[in-house]
Design a protein around this motif. Structure first.
Motif, PDB file in Angstrom:
ATOM      1  N   ALA A  93      19.900 -18.045  -5.590  1.00 31.29           N
ATOM      2  CA  ALA A  93      21.291 -18.494  -5.563  1.00 31.29           C
ATOM      3  C   ALA A  93      21.959 -18.391  -6.927  1.00 31.29           C
ATOM      4  CB  ALA A  93      21.373 -19.945  -5.071  1.00 31.29           C
ATOM      5  N   SER A  94      21.223 -18.004  -7.947  1.00 33.51           N
ATOM      6  CA  SER A  94      21.784 -17.937  -9.293  1.00 33.51           C
ATOM      7  C   SER A  94      22.611 -16.672  -9.473  1.00 33.51           C
ATOM      8  CB  SER A  94      20.667 -17.981 -10.335  1.00 33.51           C
ATOM      9  OG  SER A  94      21.179 -17.768 -11.634  1.00 33.51           O
ATOM     10  N   PRO A  95      23.851 -16.788  -9.938  1.00 34.15           N
ATOM     11  CA  PRO A  95      24.649 -15.583 -10.191  1.00 34.15           C
ATOM     12  C   PRO A  95      24.041 -14.720 -11.298  1.00 34.15           C
ATOM     13  CG  PRO A  95      25.745 -17.540 -11.054  1.00 34.15           C
ATOM     14  CD  PRO A  95      24.599 -18.022 -10.232  1.00 34.15           C
ATOM     15  N   PHE A  96      23.218 -15.312 -12.174  1.00 33.82           N
ATOM     16  CA  PHE A  96      22.518 -14.531 -13.186  1.00 33.82           C
ATOM     17  C   PHE A  96      21.581 -13.527 -12.507  1.00 33.82           C
ATOM     18  CE2 PHE A  96      24.258 -17.953 -15.380  1.00 33.82           C
ATOM     19  CZ  PHE A  96      24.045 -17.895 -16.744  1.00 33.82           C
ATOM     20  N   VAL A  97      20.864 -14.011 -11.478  1.00 36.25           N
ATOM     21  CA  VAL A  97      19.923 -13.159 -10.752  1.00 36.25           C
ATOM     22  C   VAL A  97      20.670 -12.143  -9.892  1.00 36.25           C
ATOM     23  CG1 VAL A  97      18.145 -13.136  -8.950  1.00 36.25           C
ATOM     24  CG2 VAL A  97      18.094 -14.866 -10.749  1.00 36.25           C
ATOM     25  N   ILE A  98      21.733 -12.589  -9.247  1.00 31.93           N
ATOM     26  CA  ILE A  98      22.521 -11.687  -8.404  1.00 31.93           C
ATOM     27  C   ILE A  98      23.083 -10.540  -9.242  1.00 31.93           C
ATOM     28  CG2 ILE A  98      24.569 -11.518  -6.937  1.00 31.93           C
ATOM     29  CD1 ILE A  98      24.094 -14.466  -6.185  1.00 31.93           C
ATOM     30  N   ALA A  99      23.530 -10.860 -10.444  1.00 34.59           N
ATOM     31  CA  ALA A  99      24.048  -9.826 -11.346  1.00 34.59           C
ATOM     32  C   ALA A  99      22.966  -8.808 -11.678  1.00 34.59           C
ATOM     33  CB  ALA A  99      24.598 -10.468 -12.614  1.00 34.59           C
ATOM     34  N   ALA A 100      21.741  -9.295 -11.915  1.00 38.47           N
ATOM     35  CA  ALA A 100      20.632  -8.388 -12.232  1.00 38.47           C
ATOM     36  C   ALA A 100      20.258  -7.514 -11.040  1.00 38.47           C
ATOM     37  CB  ALA A 100      19.427  -9.201 -12.693  1.00 38.47           C
ATOM     38  N   GLN A 101      20.261  -8.097  -9.843  1.00 44.71           N
ATOM     39  CA  GLN A 101      19.924  -7.340  -8.647  1.00 44.71           C
ATOM     40  C   GLN A 101      20.956  -6.247  -8.377  1.00 44.71           C
ATOM     41  OE1 GLN A 101      19.661 -10.606  -5.865  1.00 44.71           O
ATOM     42  NE2 GLN A 101      17.425 -10.754  -6.076  1.00 44.71           N
ATOM     43  N   LEU A 102      22.236  -6.573  -8.567  1.00 40.72           N
ATOM     44  CA  LEU A 102      23.282  -5.580  -8.359  1.00 40.72           C
ATOM     45  C   LEU A 102      23.171  -4.442  -9.372  1.00 40.72           C
ATOM     46  CD1 LEU A 102      26.372  -7.883  -7.622  1.00 40.72           C
ATOM     47  CD2 LEU A 102      25.063  -6.516  -5.988  1.00 40.72           C
ATOM     48  N   ALA A 103      22.656  -4.775 -10.557  1.00 38.22           N
ATOM     49  CA  ALA A 103      22.503  -3.753 -11.595  1.00 38.22           C
ATOM     50  C   ALA A 103      21.225  -2.946 -11.431  1.00 38.22           C
ATOM     51  CB  ALA A 103      22.517  -4.407 -12.978  1.00 38.22           C
ATOM     52  N   SER A 114      29.499 -17.115 -20.388  1.00 41.00           N
ATOM     53  CA  SER A 114      28.682 -16.853 -19.191  1.00 41.00           C
ATOM     54  C   SER A 114      29.553 -16.641 -17.962  1.00 41.00           C
ATOM     55  CB  SER A 114      27.714 -18.010 -18.960  1.00 41.00           C
ATOM     56  OG  SER A 114      26.782 -18.126 -20.009  1.00 41.00           O
ATOM     57  N   ILE A 115      30.551 -17.513 -17.769  1.00 41.85           N
ATOM     58  CA  ILE A 115      31.439 -17.377 -16.610  1.00 41.85           C
ATOM     59  C   ILE A 115      32.198 -16.059 -16.671  1.00 41.85           C
ATOM     60  CG2 ILE A 115      33.461 -18.351 -15.452  1.00 41.85           C
ATOM     61  CD1 ILE A 115      30.923 -19.946 -15.019  1.00 41.85           C
ATOM     62  N   PHE A 116      32.606 -15.651 -17.853  1.00 43.83           N
ATOM     63  CA  PHE A 116      33.339 -14.398 -18.009  1.00 43.83           C
ATOM     64  C   PHE A 116      32.503 -13.203 -17.551  1.00 43.83           C
ATOM     65  CE2 PHE A 116      34.330 -10.719 -20.789  1.00 43.83           C
ATOM     66  CZ  PHE A 116      35.612 -10.444 -20.322  1.00 43.83           C
ATOM     67  N   PHE A 117      31.257 -13.128 -18.008  1.00 45.70           N
ATOM     68  CA  PHE A 117      30.420 -11.979 -17.656  1.00 45.70           C
ATOM     69  C   PHE A 117      29.929 -12.038 -16.214  1.00 45.70           C
ATOM     70  CE2 PHE A 117      30.083 -11.432 -22.289  1.00 45.70           C
ATOM     71  CZ  PHE A 117      30.386 -10.085 -22.358  1.00 45.70           C
ATOM     72  N   ILE A 118      29.690 -13.245 -15.697  1.00 41.22           N
ATOM     73  CA  ILE A 118      29.338 -13.368 -14.279  1.00 41.22           C
ATOM     74  C   ILE A 118      30.465 -12.793 -13.425  1.00 41.22           C
ATOM     75  CG2 ILE A 118      29.046 -15.016 -12.387  1.00 41.22           C
ATOM     76  CD1 ILE A 118      27.508 -16.785 -14.384  1.00 41.22           C
ATOM     77  N   GLY A 119      31.705 -13.130 -13.806  1.00 41.70           N
ATOM     78  CA  GLY A 119      32.862 -12.631 -13.062  1.00 41.70           C
ATOM     79  C   GLY A 119      33.036 -11.129 -13.150  1.00 41.70           C
ATOM     80  N   LEU A 120      32.565 -10.515 -14.233  1.00 47.50           N
ATOM     81  CA  LEU A 120      32.651  -9.063 -14.374  1.00 47.50           C
ATOM     82  C   LEU A 120      31.593  -8.338 -13.554  1.00 47.50           C
ATOM     83  CD1 LEU A 120      33.292  -8.524 -18.208  1.00 47.50           C
ATOM     84  CD2 LEU A 120      34.981  -8.518 -16.348  1.00 47.50           C
ATOM     85  N   LEU A 121      30.421  -8.966 -13.395  1.00 47.45           N
ATOM     86  CA  LEU A 121      29.275  -8.283 -12.779  1.00 47.45           C
ATOM     87  C   LEU A 121      29.123  -8.570 -11.291  1.00 47.45           C
ATOM     88  CD1 LEU A 121      26.584  -8.849 -15.567  1.00 47.45           C
ATOM     89  CD2 LEU A 121      28.188  -6.947 -15.315  1.00 47.45           C
ATOM     90  N   VAL A 122      29.643  -9.731 -10.816  1.00 49.31           N
ATOM     91  CA  VAL A 122      29.437 -10.144  -9.422  1.00 49.31           C
ATOM     92  C   VAL A 122      30.786 -10.360  -8.747  1.00 49.31           C
ATOM     93  CG1 VAL A 122      28.339 -11.814  -7.883  1.00 49.31           C
ATOM     94  CG2 VAL A 122      27.299 -11.294 -10.113  1.00 49.31           C
ATOM     95  N   PRO A 123      31.112  -9.640  -7.661  1.00 50.09           N
ATOM     96  CA  PRO A 123      32.352  -9.894  -6.937  1.00 50.09           C
ATOM     97  C   PRO A 123      32.300 -11.250  -6.239  1.00 50.09           C
ATOM     98  CG  PRO A 123      31.012  -8.276  -5.772  1.00 50.09           C
ATOM     99  CD  PRO A 123      30.343  -8.512  -7.099  1.00 50.09           C
ATOM    100  N   TYR A 124      33.440 -11.926  -6.161  1.00 49.07           N
ATOM    101  CA  TYR A 124      33.430 -13.296  -5.632  1.00 49.07           C
ATOM    102  C   TYR A 124      33.125 -13.359  -4.141  1.00 49.07           C
ATOM    103  CZ  TYR A 124      38.228 -12.771  -3.705  1.00 49.07           C
ATOM    104  OH  TYR A 124      39.347 -12.386  -2.995  1.00 49.07           O
ATOM    105  N   ASP A 125      33.188 -12.234  -3.428  1.00 48.75           N
ATOM    106  CA  ASP A 125      32.883 -12.243  -2.000  1.00 48.75           C
ATOM    107  C   ASP A 125      31.433 -11.848  -1.708  1.00 48.75           C
ATOM    108  OD1 ASP A 125      33.055  -9.600  -2.727  1.00 48.75           O
ATOM    109  OD2 ASP A 125      34.461  -9.016  -1.148  1.00 48.75           O
TER     110      ASP A 125
END
Length: 546
Positions: free
Chosen positions: A317-327, A293-304
């Motif tokens: 606040a969930s990086p899972f949701v942020i990743a989906a929104q960015l996609a 999970s941490i690996f794919f979160i790091g691929l989909l969401v920039p740390y800044d």
């Protein structure tokens, strides 16, 4: 197999056993259920947790808000590579604890909080047991508060206190039911968590490969803004290392709950078989669910990403949701928020269960009032459940203006208490191995033999202590008295409990020859456990997963 069992019995019998203690032990499985327990046993509790329950407790016990929400803070602090290394590193520490715990819990299948008092030092058992219980009791209040905040995502005008009260009543009532109810509820809650994580991993592969609105991504976040995030320090190399180190305590909080298998061992049917099975696969679950999970979160969401810095506890606040929104995926936030509600309710359910069983163990060791050992006919320690559940009412502190500051202290107590408990488990395992050696009993005769010992346990002990002592480094540069106490309150409390107990009761370290390796073990050896194979496709599927 019969010759092996005879050899075990003859080796154990080489050490004389006190006649009075032996006479007090139950002679049959029926007597084991009705007899009053001697110190260190849990024979009043019923062994009703089946293999599938324990397997899913082992999987789901660690998957909670620490992964679904806290991983976002880890990413923003350390960057994708820093967070990945931090979670993988702490994962190795957790595994060193789990294999040592597995060796003890399969030989003496009781609540693991009894091990320090049995094998090492009664004062260590007292201090570890109480701070570990306190961390779970406080976390119950935190999870109840989080449930209200999550529901506010859909109904922002409703007061959090409403849901604190409602869920407190429901979860407390469930914990007064027989333990197999807890096992069933956790089985299905854990199933939801596991399906969600597996779904996200598949989602991450698809989006990174080009299914999202931005096309193929690859490792673009590792190049811009970068693989490591600088933190505090001015020197870039040092700042990146500091970011990695700062995430370790967050990673530890995420992994907390893995050791619940050791608490459930005292109520597990056929622990000789089911506990080793759950322990052996812990490493692969850690690798697959957390590190993946941490690996794919790091691929989909920039740390800044600004949303990662949000103080919200709902889906935003969930990086899972942020990743989906960015996609460009619109429907996922509501789904993740519903999963988060299941996650916190599952965690709250585990809080009451584990807290009550810790109190029973403390009472059996003479470190808590005897009234806490009282159980119903179904084997539920109702006094301990009521006492642990009462602390959930602290969730109403969220209604006050200063409640948030107090809760920050509680969260830190819970996070660091996990590392303290893991350290005590490692120390207990070292003492356990010395006790076996003093008796002349080979570890090859154990139902489950931990590997790389004693070096693997020493590895876990060493780095857990280093993390405990250094996790509050931000308080020293510049010096902040308030930050120091927030970061080290749990360690201070542990030392006070240990020293206070040592001074008042003048306890001595346990001689390896005097360590109690028998109470609770022989009772299990004498019991007959009926195996229940799953009959439904759902049960067979999860048996295969386990």
């Amino acid at each position: 197999m019969e010759d092996l069992e005879k050899s075990k019995t003859s080796e154990i019998a080489a050490k004389p056993i006190d006649e009075e203690a032996s006479a007090s032990r139950p002679a049959s499985s029926h007597d084991a259920e009705i007899a009053q327990p001697e110190a260190g046993t849990t024979v009043q509790l019923k062994r009703r947790l089946q293999s599938r329950h324990l397997q899913m407790i082992a999987i789901g016990g660690t998957i909670g808000t620490g992964l679904f929400i806290g991983s976002g803070a880890a990413l923003s602090t350390a960057g994708p590579a820093g967070a990945l290394i931090a979670y993988a590193f702490v994962g190795t520490l957790v595994y060193s604890v789990m294999v040592g715990l597995g060796e003890m819990a399969t030989y003496v299948p009781i609540n693991f909080t009894s091990f320090p008092s049995r094998f090492c030092d009664p004062s260590l058992g007292f201090a570890m047991g109480w701070i570990y219980w306190f961390s779970w009791a406080i976390t119950y209040a935190l999870e109840l508060t989080a449930s209200g905040l999550i529901i506010q995502y859909w109904a922002p005008n409703l007061d959090v206190g409403i849901f604190v009260g409602v869920f407190w009543a429901v979860i407390t009532a469930v914990n007064f039911a027989p333990v197999n109810w807890y096992g069933e509820i956790e089985f299905y809650f854990a199933s939801i968590k596991v399906i969600t994580v597996i779904g996200f991993l598949i989602f991450g592969i698809c989006i990174d490969a080009g299914a999202g609105q931005h096309g193929y991504l690859g490792f673009h976040t590792w190049g811009s803004p970068g693989a490591f995030a600088p933190y505090i320090a001015e020197n870039q190399a040092l700042a990146k290392f500091v970011g990695f180190w700062a995430v370790l305590i967050q990673a530890g909080f995420s992994y907390q709950g893995t050791e619940l298998v050791g608490i459930a061992a005292g109520e597990t049917a056929n622990p000789r078989k089911t506990v080793p099975s759950a322990i052996r696969k812990t490493f692969y679950r850690i690798l697959f669910f957390f590190v993946g999970s941490i690996f794919f979160i790091g691929l989909l969401v920039p740390y800044d990403n600004e949303d990662l810095l949000s103080d919200n506890t709902d889906a935003t606040a969930s990086p899972f949701v942020i990743a989906a929104q960015l996609a460009g995926v619109k429907v996922l936030p509501d789904l993740i928020n519903a999963v988060l509600l299941c996650v916190v309710l599952s965690a709250a359910n585990s809080n009451v269960y584990s807290g009550s069983r810790i109190l029973v163990s403390l009472a059996e060791e003479g470190s808590a009032p005897n009234i806490l050992k009282r159980t119903t006919d179904g084997g539920v320690p109702y006094v301990a459940v009521a006492f642990s559940a009462a602390f959930g009412l602290l969730g109403f502190m969220n209604e006050s203006n200063n409640g948030g500051e107090v809760f920050d202290w509680f969260i830190n107590i819970s996070g660091v208490a996990g590392f303290i408990s893991w350290t005590c488990i490692g120390i207990s395992h070292i003492a356990f191995m010395r006790a076996l050696k003093a008796r002349g009993q080979s570890r090859d005769t154990l139902p489950y033999k931990a590997f790389w010992q004693p070096w693997f346990s020493w590895y876990g002990i060493t780095f857990n202590i280093i993390i405990i002592l250094t996790q509050g480094f931000e308080a020293f540069a510049p010096w902040s008295t308030k930050t120091f106490f927030v970061d080290y309150i749990s360690l201070i409390l542990f030392v006070v409990l240990y020293v206070g107990h040592k001074v008042i009761f003048r306890t001595k370290f346990i001689n390896p020859l005097d360590a109690d390796l028998d109470s609770g073990r022989k009772e299990v050896d004498e019991m007959f456990f009926e195996e229940h194979e799953p009959t439904t496709w759902w049960g067979k599927f999860w048996a295969w997963v386990g």
